[in-house]
Design an enzyme around this catalytic site. Structure first.
Site, mmCIF file in Angstrom:
data_model
loop_
_atom_site.group_PDB
_atom_site.id
_atom_site.type_symbol
_atom_site.label_atom_id
_atom_site.label_comp_id
_atom_site.label_asym_id
_atom_site.label_seq_id
_atom_site.Cartn_x
_atom_site.Cartn_y
_atom_site.Cartn_z
ATOM 1 N N GLY A 121 0.844 -1.117 0.098
ATOM 2 C CA GLY A 121 -0.021 -0.127 -0.050
ATOM 3 C C GLY A 121 0.940 1.326 -0.068
ATOM 4 N N PRO A 122 0.298 2.451 -0.214
ATOM 5 C CA PRO A 122 0.857 3.584 -0.142
ATOM 6 C C PRO A 122 1.656 4.070 1.066
ATOM 7 C CG PRO A 122 -1.232 3.970 -1.005
ATOM 8 C CD PRO A 122 -1.068 2.701 -0.366
ATOM 9 N N PRO A 123 2.713 4.969 1.129
ATOM 10 C CA PRO A 123 3.189 5.291 2.356
ATOM 11 C C PRO A 123 2.318 6.025 3.392
ATOM 12 C CG PRO A 123 4.275 5.877 0.589
ATOM 13 C CD PRO A 123 3.272 5.663 -0.040
ATOM 14 N N GLY A 124 2.247 5.480 4.639
ATOM 15 C CA GLY A 124 1.445 6.178 5.646
ATOM 16 C C GLY A 124 0.099 5.523 5.856
ATOM 17 N N VAL A 125 -0.199 4.291 5.320
ATOM 18 C CA VAL A 125 -1.390 4.020 5.687
ATOM 19 C C VAL A 125 -1.166 2.880 6.444
ATOM 20 C CG1 VAL A 125 -2.279 4.185 3.182
ATOM 21 C CG2 VAL A 125 -0.980 2.012 3.694
ATOM 22 N N GLY A 126 -0.326 2.521 7.247
ATOM 23 C CA GLY A 126 -0.248 1.846 8.389
ATOM 24 C C GLY A 126 0.130 0.595 8.409
ATOM 25 N N LYS A 127 1.133 0.274 7.184
ATOM 26 C CA LYS A 127 1.608 -1.364 7.252
ATOM 27 C C LYS A 127 2.404 -1.741 8.344
ATOM 28 C CE LYS A 127 3.728 -0.147 3.332
ATOM 29 N NZ LYS A 127 3.194 1.050 3.258
ATOM 30 N N THR A 128 3.116 -0.824 8.720
ATOM 31 C CA THR A 128 4.321 -1.085 9.862
ATOM 32 C C THR A 128 3.377 -1.481 11.184
ATOM 33 O OG1 THR A 128 6.074 -0.025 8.852
ATOM 34 C CG2 THR A 128 6.089 -0.450 11.290
ATOM 35 N N SER A 181 -4.725 1.895 -18.157
ATOM 36 C CA SER A 181 -6.012 2.325 -17.637
ATOM 37 C C SER A 181 -6.673 3.656 -18.153
ATOM 38 C CB SER A 181 -5.996 2.319 -16.196
ATOM 39 O OG SER A 181 -5.015 3.197 -15.857
ATOM 40 N N LYS A 200 -8.409 3.898 -6.756
ATOM 41 C CA LYS A 200 -9.020 4.950 -7.608
ATOM 42 C C LYS A 200 -9.944 5.682 -7.363
ATOM 43 C CE LYS A 200 -6.793 2.898 -11.681
ATOM 44 N NZ LYS A 200 -6.867 2.381 -13.011
#
Length: 805
Positions: free
Chosen positions: A376-383, A713, A756
């Site tokens: 996912g994008p940076p800052g979405v809470g993966k860690t 797309s 999107k």
């Protein structure tokens, strides 16, 4: 049933000469009482003691003893308590009872002379005593030249066995030399060699002396080979014992020398500590040999030796690893669900996927490791999701990043020959977590690079592959370590740059970005309490209004994640601290004491005051408000995004298409297809004639040219842009679209519809045109994201053109 007694060297095993006579000369009876034998068969030509203890067998002996004293020994095919005639082999040995002694316990001790082979012709009585009509089988072919040669060979080979095997007594060797009959020699050797009973029975059934001797010679060779291997093993064992004794005496002698010199062994205590710890692991094979060698070197080494600290560090690492740890799955799904709900707002599908995964592990009671990829994008809470998974499973959590890494030693360690060598991050993590089943988070696996120092992705594949990681070898450690119980969680912004072999071994969970409402809730529940502690404020000392939260999301932090949102809030609190410190600069109290009891309310004016000019104002919202423009939706490593496509036509002699905006090859092909279809459509509908395309060049531009853009797309968006330009009409407001285009006008499916849609929501899009094949993906988009957006499924470009105008 009877069993032949085992003879010792002191027991009588003398040779009978009775087999030199023919059956007619010995007046042997035509029928014999049969005595079934367990164990091994008895061969003709020997005097031997025999013990009988079965009631049926004693009855048989009494019957035979009353008569002529002859009895037939026949081997059982399988040992049974009450054998029948069918359980007996057909060939046995006739014997004469020389002496019979009744024992106090009811058993009978016999001394018999075995005489000749016989074959059972017919069973006359199957009840005890068992009686059979027999025919006798004298030896044949004793006088041939080959038999004489074989006789010498047998005696010579047995002499070699006798020299190597103490179990072959001197008396047995003398008996062998005194036998004059070749058949007897073969029988006697068979009776003293360790041969299976079925093979002995086959030899008993062989009447031809030459064939019998050839069979026995084969078994002698096998016995010689066994003795040779046995001698080799004994020699190696003796040498090893002697070596250990010699090393022990040398060590003791070295200790004495060191004591006399006053040097002593300053690290004897450390050596003993390492040795005790390593012995407790109970290693075997390669690991034991390697570590014993390292311990010996460490013990002999002076503390001033340059390699002393290297070996000491190595042994410390070995002793600190969880070699014998037994992983335990100790968690429940209800508690895991509570932890995920507490730690994360939204992400409902992600939390559901994680709970499903944990539930399957719980059902299988499987402690084996696994590989998850959180994308996912940076800052979405993966860690934070990875840390929550570790908390759910009650396992230690260890995290390291491989972003930009180009040296595989980061993962697999350095050779010990290098100065300052260290183990790789995998072994280091096991050392710190003190368990074989931790949760490892490996960040940014999509940003690894191969170089002349190795390929980190290949090293990582060895770590993650369940077929290889059972015996993972760190270069520094140099020993196999089992990683099969480690739970690996990988994070990435995009899957495109991750090697396919890694993707094949992982479960992929995608995290999309947040809309404004989600960011507001996350900021209120998670970010603000965290920042208050970080900047030294008391709980609830700073409060944001709903309008302030919304303003930050709308004009200062419009990215997919919440990292910039957190930075904006942190910046506001820091400015408040600075402002208050200047206000109370003359106070004798501390700033914390001066601020105690004060509450700061942050509304829209304070947000604008502390954060300054908007980063994203309303003027930056992309609008297709002139002919030749349209809004497309894209999916990038930073999450979903909106793209404003612009086109103009200018007079030229060449005609054709000009592209700008740093497009990739796929997007360039889509642009050419879109123009060709639009040209055909415009001519067919009478919008433009063919000469217009020959006299004008169409220029297509996608702003933000520094950002690379590629992917299948944007086909229908480009076609809409071209038709809008040719018609001189602008499209409907607040409308965006996504979908690929074929040459025949088909609208093809795309990926990343959720991301999107989130991007469209952030940019106030009210209507989205999507490929009809992507209708099924709408169920995966949360209701609060879809709320306020109208989705129009289309299967052909003509439907798009009809709708947008």
């Amino acid at each position: 049933m009877s069993k032949k007694d085992k003879l010792t060297d002191n027991e009588d095993l003398s040779i009978s000469d009775s087999t030199t006579l023919m059956p007619q000369e010995m007046n042997l009876p035509d029928k014999l009482c049969l005595l079934p034998l367990g164990g091994i068969p008895i061969f003709p030509g020997i005097f031997t003691p025999f013990m009988v203890n079965s009631n049926d067998d004693i009855k048989t002996i009494e019957e035979a003893y009353k008569g002529d004293g002859y009895v037939g020994f026949v081997l059982l095919k399988e040992d049974k308590k009450n054998p029948s005639a069918a359980d007996l082999y057909k060939v046995g040995t006739a014997a004469r009872i020389i002496k019979k002694t009744n024992l106090p316990d009811g058993a009978v001790n016999l001394f018999v002379s075995t005489i000749i082979r016989f074959r059972i012709k017919k069973i006359l009585s199957s009840e005890s005593p068992m009686v059979a009509a027999v025919e006798y089988l004298p030896d044949t072919g004793e006088n041939s030249f080959e038999v004489k040669a074989l006789t010498r060979a047998l005696i010579s080979e047995m002499r070699e066995i006798g020299e190597a095997n103490a179990l072959v007594s001197e008396e047995m060797r003398m008996n062998l030399n005194n036998i004059n009959h070749p058949g007897k020699i073969a029988d006697f050797i068979t009776s003293i060699l360790n041969i299976e009973k079925t093979e002995q029975q086959k030899i008993l059934e062989t009447v031809d002396v030459r064939k019998r001797m050839e069979k026995v010679l084969v078994f002698i060779k096998k016995e010689q080979e066994i003795l040779r291997v046995q001698k080799k093993i004994q020699t190696e064992l003796n040498e090893k014992i002697e070596k250990n004794q010699r090393e022990y005496f040398l060590r003791e002698e070295m200790k004495s020398i060191q004591e006399e010199l006053g040097v002593g062994n300053s690290h004897a205590g450390e050596y003993q500590k390492f040795k005790s710890k390593i012995d407790s692991f109970k290693f075997e094979g390669e690991i034991k040999e390697t570590l014993d060698s390292e311990l010996d070197k460490f013990q002999m080494m002076d503390s001033h030796d340059p390699d002393y600290n290297n070996i000491r560090s190595y042994l410390e690492l070995v002793c600190s690893l969880p070699w014998n740890d037994e992983p335990v799955e100790d968690y429940n799904i209800e508690n895991a669900e509570k932890i995920l709900e507490k730690d994360h707002y939204g992400l409902e599908d992600v939390k559901k996927r994680i709970l499903e995964y944990l539930a399957v592990r719980k059902l299988k009671n499987d402690g084996k490791g696994a590989v998850l990829i959180l994308c996912g994008p940076p800052g979405v809470g993966k860690t934070s999701v990875g840390r929550s998974i570790a908390n759910c499973m009650n396992k230690p959590f260890y995290r390291f990043s491989v972003g930009g890494e180009h040296d595989q030693a980061k993962i697999k360690g350095f050779l010990r020959t290098y100065i300052g060598a260290q183990p790789g991050q995998i072994i280091e993590g096991l050392k710190l977590s003190k368990t074989k089943a931790p949760v490892f988070m490996i960040d940014e696996v999509d940003k690894m690079n191969a170089s002349n120092q190795g390929d980190p992705s290949a090293a990582l594949l060895e770590v993650l592959d369940p077929e290889q990681n059972v015996t993972f070898r760190d270069t520094y450690l140099g020993l196999p370590f089992d990683l099969s119980s480690v739970f690996f969680i990988l994070t990435a912004n995009t899957l495109d740059t991750i090697p396919q072999p890694l993707l094949d071994r992982a479960e992929i969970i995608e995290l999309s970005g947040y809309i404004d409402q989600e960011k507001t809730e996350i900021a209120k529940k998670y970010l603000l309490p965290k920042i208050l502690v970080k900047d030294g404020f008391a709980k609830n000392q700073v409060k944001f209004t709903k309008e302030a939260y919304s303003l930050i999301a709308r004009e200062y932090a419009r990215e997919a994640g919440v990292r910039n949102y957190e930075k904006c809030m942190d910046k506001i609190l820091r400015k408040i601290v600075l402002e208050q410190s200047q206000k109370f600069k003359d106070s004798k109290k501390s700033l914390k004491e001066n601020l105690a009891g004060n509450t700061f309310i942050i509304g829209e004016p304070e947000v604008r005051k502390y954060l300054g000019k908007s980063v994203f104002d309303e003027s930056q919202i992309k609008k297709a408000d002139i002919p030749g423009t349209a809004i497309g939706l894209a999916w990038t490593s930073m999450g979903g995004d909106t793209l404003l496509l612009e086109s103009i036509a200018y007079r030229s002699e060449k005609g054709g298409l000009q592209l700008t905006g740093q497009m990739g090859d796929v997007m360039k092909e889509s642009a050419q297809i879109a123009l060709n279809w639009s040209k055909q459509y415009a001519i067919a509908k009478g919008i433009k004639d063919s000469s217009w395309f020959e006299e004008n060049t169409i220029h297509l531009h996608i702003p933000e040219g520094a950002t690379p853009k590629d992917g299948p797309s944007a086909g229908i968006t480009m076609a809409t842009t071209f038709i809008s330009l040719m018609k001189g009409k602008k499209i409907k407001p607040n409308l965006a679209m996504t979908g690929e285009l074929s040459l025949t006008g088909q609208v093809l499916p795309i990926g990343g519809l959720r991301e999107k849609t989130v991007a469209a929501k952030r940019n106030h899009i009210k209507t989205i045109l999507i490929p009809k094949a992507n209708e099924r993906d709408l169920d995966e988009i949360p209701a609060h994201v879809k709320n306020g957006i109208r989705f129009i499924p289309v299967s052909r470009v003509e439907e798009v053109i009809d709708f947008v105008f």
